[in-house]
Scaffold this active site. Structure first.
Site, PDB file in Angstrom:
ATOM      1  CG  HIS A 107      42.384  51.452  24.204  1.00 62.97           C
ATOM      2  ND1 HIS A 107      42.945  52.501  24.880  1.00 62.97           N
ATOM      3  CD2 HIS A 107      41.050  51.517  24.433  1.00 62.97           C
ATOM      4  CE1 HIS A 107      41.994  53.178  25.518  1.00 62.97           C
ATOM      5  NE2 HIS A 107      40.830  52.605  25.252  1.00 62.97           N
ATOM      6  CG  ASP A 156      38.345  49.892  26.746  1.00 61.15           C
ATOM      7  OD1 ASP A 156      38.945  49.063  26.035  1.00 61.15           O
ATOM      8  OD2 ASP A 156      38.939  50.739  27.436  1.00 61.15           O
ATOM      9  CD  GLU A 157      38.227  54.814  27.136  1.00 55.57           C
ATOM     10  OE1 GLU A 157      37.933  55.725  27.929  1.00 55.57           O
ATOM     11  OE2 GLU A 157      39.412  54.437  26.955  1.00 55.57           O
ATOM     12  CB  VAL A 158      34.925  51.840  19.654  1.00 53.93           C
ATOM     13  CG1 VAL A 158      35.003  52.073  18.152  1.00 53.93           C
ATOM     14  CG2 VAL A 158      35.348  50.414  20.001  1.00 53.93           C
ATOM     15  CG  ASP A 212      33.362  50.953  27.130  1.00 57.43           C
ATOM     16  OD1 ASP A 212      33.560  50.339  28.196  1.00 57.43           O
ATOM     17  OD2 ASP A 212      33.839  52.069  26.897  1.00 57.43           O
TER      18      ASP A 212
END
Length: 576
Positions: free
Chosen positions: A264, A335-337, A385
């Site tokens: 992000h 989060d969300e790699v 995550d």
């Protein structure tokens, strides 16, 4: 319990609070609205007395309590709130109430996680002073809010005998707002903080940056905002941040910053393209499957943990943000790699070719940045995550529980259970219950899903976390569901979250309120009655009244029923 309020001949010329004697019974039903409902409310003989024209509130001098006292004094004298349904109160023939006296045991308690917010409030029927006692100034502010909600009508008067003893169930009660995808003005943020205080919410989790924009101006890294913000008028200066943080202190609301990384971070590439992988690439290459995407959503970009300059920039960012935001918590995202975003970079390809893994790359990043953040006397919050992601995650040995809190957003109570079983404190923001953006459809364009024959059912409207989370869904959620007593102690509280793909300041109030009010009561005094039954049914009338009062205070919360239902208590129930 039935909170339906029969009408009565209301004292239209008086502003009233409530009153009674103080016996040791619990007022299961009381004919006025206090939100969130106090944990203990003694008031068996509802009556009202006049509020003296020279009514005063006295309290110890304090940097933040003193302006709060002034603010609430103006409100109780000038609000002149007329409820939708007149509470059945008898005006008692007694001397008017002339003063509320506040006593605080410790006026030097900093506003930190776990600070004592308890208070007690007594309004005697004899015309003597009302008494508000609290351990800290922050508890006194919570009591002032309750006192203000007990005031009704016009021009000014008050009640007798009421006794409240109140303390929150959970210490962390917050709202997360994303200001990267769409911009919110400082006035919007101040209005949010004010509304939070009305609901006894105490943490504004400010998700400031993301791949879409970097709106905060940092002294050490001004290029990030100069090139990464949407425009000159859509930045937060150091003065803006001070304004929000100071305003939060005046209202008893902590401001916790989040600078999401290493994923992000596409907006960082405008200033430092060399440290960001897959920046400004199309997020979902043509003819590829979902696992081969480059980002969780448009747009792309992740910091490269193998590039030395990454840490020069990151440390400058962390230092400036920690300086601007004094709270003990620092939210570092994680989060969300997305695997493919890293895989397109040559240096990472080389690392992987030598039997390295993507999880090891994330570990390099966390192992380099986490000690620096904690060296600034901060406890780090990560999204879940970092521990629970199926593909890229960090060994628990690199996440010491004494320095790390995890915020859960996926898989409901199951992930909460996994986190506490691993020994971590947790903040609950389950997307199944607490995501306020859900149910508004998809935001991506040129989506072939919509190229369907007329009349084709659309299911959840392609909202990834649909359906819409109703206030009842939020109210009924038990954030410690399935946990034993020891595990439940690791649950610090919860946050509703408004991600802003389809929200900005024009819709902020109705997207958040009154649904966040539902969470506020559930985390303050619970969502069940003395028998263990959910009390959302009796909360409906109170929430209707509270929503209406919020609107008169300038917070444009959406309605939960037609006004006819409010004016005809009980008639819109499924069972009469």
């Amino acid at each position: 319990m039935d909170y339906r309020k029969p009408s009565f001949s209301f004292f239209s010329f008086f502003t009233i609070i409530l009153c009674s004697n103080i016996p040791q019974i619990s007022a299961v039903e009381y004919p006025i609205n206090v939100w969130p409902k106090p944990t203990t409310f003694f008031w068996p003989n509802p009556q009202a007395i006049l509020l003296a024209g020279n009514f005063t509130i006295s309290a110890p001098e304090h940097r933040y309590l003193t302006p709060a006292v002034d603010r609430y004094l103006r409100q109780v004298l000038m609000e002149h709130h007329l409820p939708l349904v007149n509470p059945p109160l008898n005006l008692k023939s007694a001397p008017p109430l002339t003063a509320l006296v506040i006593t605080v045991a410790d006026v030097n308690s900093p506003l930190t996680h776990g600070v004592n917010e308890s208070y007690s409030l007594a309004v005697p029927s004899s015309g003597e002073n009302a008494i508000l006692t609290a351990q800290t100034e922050w508890g006194a502010m919570r009591g002032l809010e309750t006192f203000s909600q007990l005031v009704y009508s016009s021009p000014s008067s008050v009640a007798c005998g009421l006794y409240i003893s109140d303390v929150p169930l959970f210490m962390h009660r917050g709202i997360m707002l994303d200001t990267s995808r769409n911009y919110y003005g400082v006035k919007d943020l101040l209005r949010l903080v004010k509304a939070m205080s009305m609901n006894k919410l105490n943490v504004f989790h400010w998700h400031i940056t993301d791949s879409h924009s970097f709106p905060v101006v940092l002294p050490s890294e001004p290029e990030l905002a100069r090139k990464g913000a949407y425009g000159e008028s859509m930045k937060y200066t150091a003065a803006d941040v001070r304004n929000v943080v100071e305003f939060g202190m005046e209202y008893g609301v902590r401001v916790v910053p989040e600078i999401d990384m290493p994923a992000h971070t596409g907006s960082w590439a405008e200033a430092y393209p060399e440290i960001v992988t897959c920046a400004n690439m199309f997020w979902w290459p043509a003819e590829s499957d979902w696992p081969n995407r480059l980002a969780a959503e448009p747009g792309t970009g992740q910091l490269n943990p193998l590039h030395p300059k990454t840490y020069q920039v990151v440390k400058n960012v962390v230092h400036d943000v920690a300086t601007m935001f004094p709270d003990e918590l620092y939210h570092a995202g994680a989060d969300e790699v997305v695997p493919n975003c890293w895989k397109v970079d040559p240096s990472i390809q080389n690392f992987l070719s030598k039997n390295g893994t993507l999880s090891q790359i994330l570990e390099i990043f966390v192992n380099t940045t986490l000690p620096y953040i904690t060296s600034l006397n901060r406890t780090v919050v990560f999204w879940e995550d970092v521990l629970l992601d199926a593909e890229i995650k960090v060994s628990p040995s690199l996440l010491p529980p004494e320095n790390v809190i995890l915020q859960t957003w996926n898989n409901g109570p199951n992930n909460t259970k996994k986190i506490v079983d691993s020994g971590y404190r947790v903040i609950v923001s389950s997307s199944d219950f607490y995501y306020l953006d859900c149910g508004h459809g998809d935001f991506v364009g040129n989506n072939s899903k919509y190229n369907q024959p007329p009349g084709t059912p659309q299911g959840d409207g392609d909202s990834w976390c649909g359906p819409f989370k109703t206030w009842q869904t939020i109210y009924n959620y038990d954030i410690t569901y399935g946990l034993n007593e020891a595990e439940s102690k690791l649950v610090l509280g919860g946050e509703v979250a408004l991600w802003s793909e389809q929200a900005d300041s024009t819709v902020m109030d109705p997207r958040i309120w009154p649904r966040a009010s539902a969470m506020a009561e559930a985390l303050w005094s619970g969502n069940r009655d003395e028998t263990g039954k959910s009390r959302y049914a009796e909360a409906t009338d109170r929430l209707n009244e509270w929503r209406y009062r919020r609107v008169t205070r300038g917070i444009y919360a959406e309605p939960i029923q037609p006004l006819w239902c409010v004016k005809n208590p009980g008639m819109c129930n499924t069972v009469h």
